[in-house]
Design a protein around this motif. Sequence first.
Motif, PDB file in Angstrom:
ATOM      1  N   UNK A 191       0.842  -1.209   0.000  1.00  0.00           N
ATOM      2  CA  UNK A 191       0.000   0.000   0.000  1.00  0.00           C
ATOM      3  C   UNK A 191       0.871   1.251   0.000  1.00  0.00           C
ATOM      4  N   UNK A 192       1.901   1.265   0.849  1.00  0.00           N
ATOM      5  CA  UNK A 192       2.790   2.425   0.929  1.00  0.00           C
ATOM      6  C   UNK A 192       3.492   2.666  -0.404  1.00  0.00           C
ATOM      7  N   UNK A 193       3.891   1.589  -1.083  1.00  0.00           N
ATOM      8  CA  UNK A 193       4.541   1.721  -2.381  1.00  0.00           C
ATOM      9  C   UNK A 193       3.577   2.286  -3.417  1.00  0.00           C
ATOM     10  N   UNK A 194       2.350   1.799  -3.414  1.00  0.00           N
ATOM     11  CA  UNK A 194       1.326   2.287  -4.350  1.00  0.00           C
ATOM     12  C   UNK A 194       1.068   3.780  -4.144  1.00  0.00           C
ATOM     13  N   UNK A 195       0.933   4.192  -2.892  1.00  0.00           N
ATOM     14  CA  UNK A 195       0.676   5.604  -2.594  1.00  0.00           C
ATOM     15  C   UNK A 195       1.830   6.477  -3.069  1.00  0.00           C
ATOM     16  N   UNK A 238       2.430  -9.920  -8.627  1.00  0.00           N
ATOM     17  CA  UNK A 238       3.790 -10.386  -8.861  1.00  0.00           C
ATOM     18  C   UNK A 238       4.723  -9.332  -8.274  1.00  0.00           C
ATOM     19  N   UNK A 239       5.308  -9.655  -7.140  1.00  0.00           N
ATOM     20  CA  UNK A 239       6.096  -8.696  -6.372  1.00  0.00           C
ATOM     21  C   UNK A 239       7.584  -8.816  -6.706  1.00  0.00           C
ATOM     22  N   UNK A 240       8.223  -7.661  -6.872  1.00  0.00           N
ATOM     23  CA  UNK A 240       9.661  -7.599  -7.147  1.00  0.00           C
ATOM     24  C   UNK A 240      10.365  -7.085  -5.895  1.00  0.00           C
ATOM     25  N   UNK A 241      11.075  -7.987  -5.229  1.00  0.00           N
ATOM     26  CA  UNK A 241      11.771  -7.672  -3.985  1.00  0.00           C
ATOM     27  C   UNK A 241      13.243  -7.424  -4.282  1.00  0.00           C
ATOM     28  N   UNK A 242      13.720  -6.244  -3.944  1.00  0.00           N
ATOM     29  CA  UNK A 242      15.123  -5.882  -4.129  1.00  0.00           C
ATOM     30  C   UNK A 242      15.744  -5.618  -2.763  1.00  0.00           C
ATOM     31  N   UNK A 243      16.690  -6.451  -2.399  1.00  0.00           N
ATOM     32  CA  UNK A 243      17.388  -6.325  -1.110  1.00  0.00           C
ATOM     33  C   UNK A 243      16.415  -6.249   0.061  1.00  0.00           C
ATOM     34  N   UNK A 244      15.371  -7.078  -0.001  1.00  0.00           N
ATOM     35  CA  UNK A 244      14.460  -7.194   1.130  1.00  0.00           C
ATOM     36  C   UNK A 244      13.299  -6.229   1.146  1.00  0.00           C
ATOM     37  N   UNK A 245      13.134  -5.381   0.131  1.00  0.00           N
ATOM     38  CA  UNK A 245      11.993  -4.479   0.085  1.00  0.00           C
ATOM     39  C   UNK A 245      11.324  -4.561  -1.284  1.00  0.00           C
ATOM     40  N   UNK A 246      10.021  -4.304  -1.306  1.00  0.00           N
ATOM     41  CA  UNK A 246       9.268  -4.350  -2.554  1.00  0.00           C
ATOM     42  C   UNK A 246       9.540  -3.065  -3.335  1.00  0.00           C
ATOM     43  N   UNK A 247       9.995  -3.215  -4.578  1.00  0.00           N
ATOM     44  CA  UNK A 247      10.252  -2.044  -5.412  1.00  0.00           C
ATOM     45  C   UNK A 247       9.268  -1.945  -6.575  1.00  0.00           C
ATOM     46  N   UNK A 248       8.516  -3.002  -6.834  1.00  0.00           N
ATOM     47  CA  UNK A 248       7.518  -2.959  -7.907  1.00  0.00           C
ATOM     48  C   UNK A 248       6.533  -4.098  -7.699  1.00  0.00           C
ATOM     49  N   UNK A 249       5.306  -3.875  -8.176  1.00  0.00           N
ATOM     50  CA  UNK A 249       4.271  -4.901  -8.114  1.00  0.00           C
ATOM     51  C   UNK A 249       3.506  -4.883  -9.423  1.00  0.00           C
ATOM     52  N   UNK A 250       3.460  -6.035 -10.093  1.00  0.00           N
ATOM     53  CA  UNK A 250       2.648  -6.188 -11.290  1.00  0.00           C
ATOM     54  C   UNK A 250       1.383  -6.952 -10.946  1.00  0.00           C
ATOM     55  N   UNK A 251       0.230  -6.351 -11.225  1.00  0.00           N
ATOM     56  CA  UNK A 251      -1.055  -6.990 -10.952  1.00  0.00           C
ATOM     57  C   UNK A 251      -1.483  -7.730 -12.214  1.00  0.00           C
ATOM     58  N   UNK A 252      -1.734  -9.031 -12.101  1.00  0.00           N
ATOM     59  CA  UNK A 252      -2.064  -9.841 -13.270  1.00  0.00           C
ATOM     60  C   UNK A 252      -3.248 -10.753 -12.966  1.00  0.00           C
ATOM     61  N   UNK A 253      -3.934 -11.169 -14.018  1.00  0.00           N
ATOM     62  CA  UNK A 253      -4.966 -12.196 -13.945  1.00  0.00           C
ATOM     63  C   UNK A 253      -4.490 -13.398 -14.739  1.00  0.00           C
ATOM     64  N   UNK A 254      -4.539 -14.582 -14.142  1.00  0.00           N
ATOM     65  CA  UNK A 254      -4.222 -15.823 -14.844  1.00  0.00           C
ATOM     66  C   UNK A 254      -5.541 -16.445 -15.278  1.00  0.00           C
ATOM     67  N   UNK A 275      -6.600  10.503  -3.030  1.00  0.00           N
ATOM     68  CA  UNK A 275      -6.910   9.731  -4.230  1.00  0.00           C
ATOM     69  C   UNK A 275      -6.178   8.401  -4.286  1.00  0.00           C
ATOM     70  N   UNK A 276      -5.212   8.216  -3.418  1.00  0.00           N
ATOM     71  CA  UNK A 276      -4.457   6.961  -3.413  1.00  0.00           C
ATOM     72  C   UNK A 276      -4.357   6.409  -1.999  1.00  0.00           C
ATOM     73  N   UNK A 277      -5.463   6.450  -1.307  1.00  0.00           N
ATOM     74  CA  UNK A 277      -5.520   5.945   0.060  1.00  0.00           C
ATOM     75  C   UNK A 277      -5.547   4.423   0.069  1.00  0.00           C
ATOM     76  N   UNK A 278      -5.518   3.858   1.268  1.00  0.00           N
ATOM     77  CA  UNK A 278      -5.562   2.404   1.404  1.00  0.00           C
ATOM     78  C   UNK A 278      -6.857   1.840   0.850  1.00  0.00           C
TER      79      UNK A 278
END
Length: 463
Positions: A277-281, A327-343, A294-297
């Motif tokens: 959530x913090x990354x998205x905001x 799909x979370x991208x973890x760099x050195x222990x923190x999330x730096x990007x998230x891709x939202x996908x539907x399978x 506009x970008x609250x939880x």
Amino acid sequence: MAGNNCYTIVEYFGGDDGYRCGYCKNEKGNFSHGMWSHTMTVQDYQDLIDRGWRRSGKYVYKPIMNKTCCPQYTIRCHAAKFQPTKSHKKILKKINKYICKGVLPKESEPGELMDSVCEVEGPQEPSKGMECAITDIQKEEAEFPAATNVELNEADVTPTVSEPPRKEPGSVLDGRATATAPKPGIGLDPNRPPCRKAKDLRKERRHQKEQLKHSGVGVSSTLTTSPPTATQTNQTKTLEDFLTATCPDSSSHCLEVRLVPVSFEDPHFTASYHQSVALYTRYQMAIHGDDPSECSESEFRRFLCDSPLEAEYSVDGPEMGYGSFHQQYWLDGQIVAVGVIDILPTCVSSVYLYYHPDFAFLSLGSYSALREIAFTRQLQKSSPKLSHYYMGFYIHSCPKMRYKGQYRPSELLCPETYVWVTIEQCLPHLENSRYARFNPNPDEAVPCFQTVDQQDEGSKRSE
């Protein structure tokens, strides 16, 4: 596939009123059908996106193509046949250098800037009174303008012959070039081959390949083979070769990609929820200029966590099942990007991407798209029908949204007959008109409510 308790419930909103277009900023130019989906099976959603629909949270919409100001064509890439371009390879190499050696790019390369994706306002859900923002897939826009692509291709080619040596200092006197002829022995080495343009070298290599192709198994006696150059070696690498490149144990950074189902019952999803959530905001405020309200939880949850798709499993489906995932991208222990996908039964559909603004130099938009294409290829090994990567909408009238056409081979959905047509065939039509029918057969049409499976059966019978 679906169990006895899986079904679809929707509320249709209609599409008579125009709304503000986020692409051309027309206040009343955007027209679309819309419905609120309380629950939906993955097969029903697969059938809908193959008819031009798309979801934003639980809101599902379809642009009225011959009426809306900026027609949005569903685009998909054939994942198994995808080959990364030189620009894609540059991005993959750049990230590998950063992970392995901590090397930062010297400067932003052309076309790698992240640009905001336009949001389009849609009808409101009567019971909630909230805006259903229809937001397209967030990838790197304007990444491959035609002029830039040509420049990159020219710059990528390394001549196999060195440049001629510069004149020695003795040929210049007091800043003025001397008019005397060069001394014997000074100048180009006659024993070395003449310097040639990279364009001519590419033509020669292409000609040699054609000769080999026409000669069959044997090789022409007049054609001398030479060891492959670095450029030729790179061209033979697959997407997976770049993504699985190993780094030494003493790597500067550690990158890990995790697939997490969108479910508050999943411990991995709940454990990373607040960080996500913090990354998205942070992303929405820095990249899109959103107000904190506009970008609250609650907005994050409505837009990227609330999905009408119920988790489903099939014997011949992927191990993790069907549904919505982060799909979370973890760099050195923190999330730096998230891709939202539907399978879904026959594709991986990209919904959205948000990333840490401080890592924009890594071109995470393009990198995540390449990762998702590779993920689709991986799923196809166990589920053969799952063969395409859907990138949302292609909007030719908005130049910043044309970058999706560079992930090839790709196809656009004909807005009248709902058949897939290669993008190469579609582009000439879109150059002449914003709205176009791609299917060349004037009598062909798909009956209403015909599913994708029924279309496949019909085509088999016709064969």
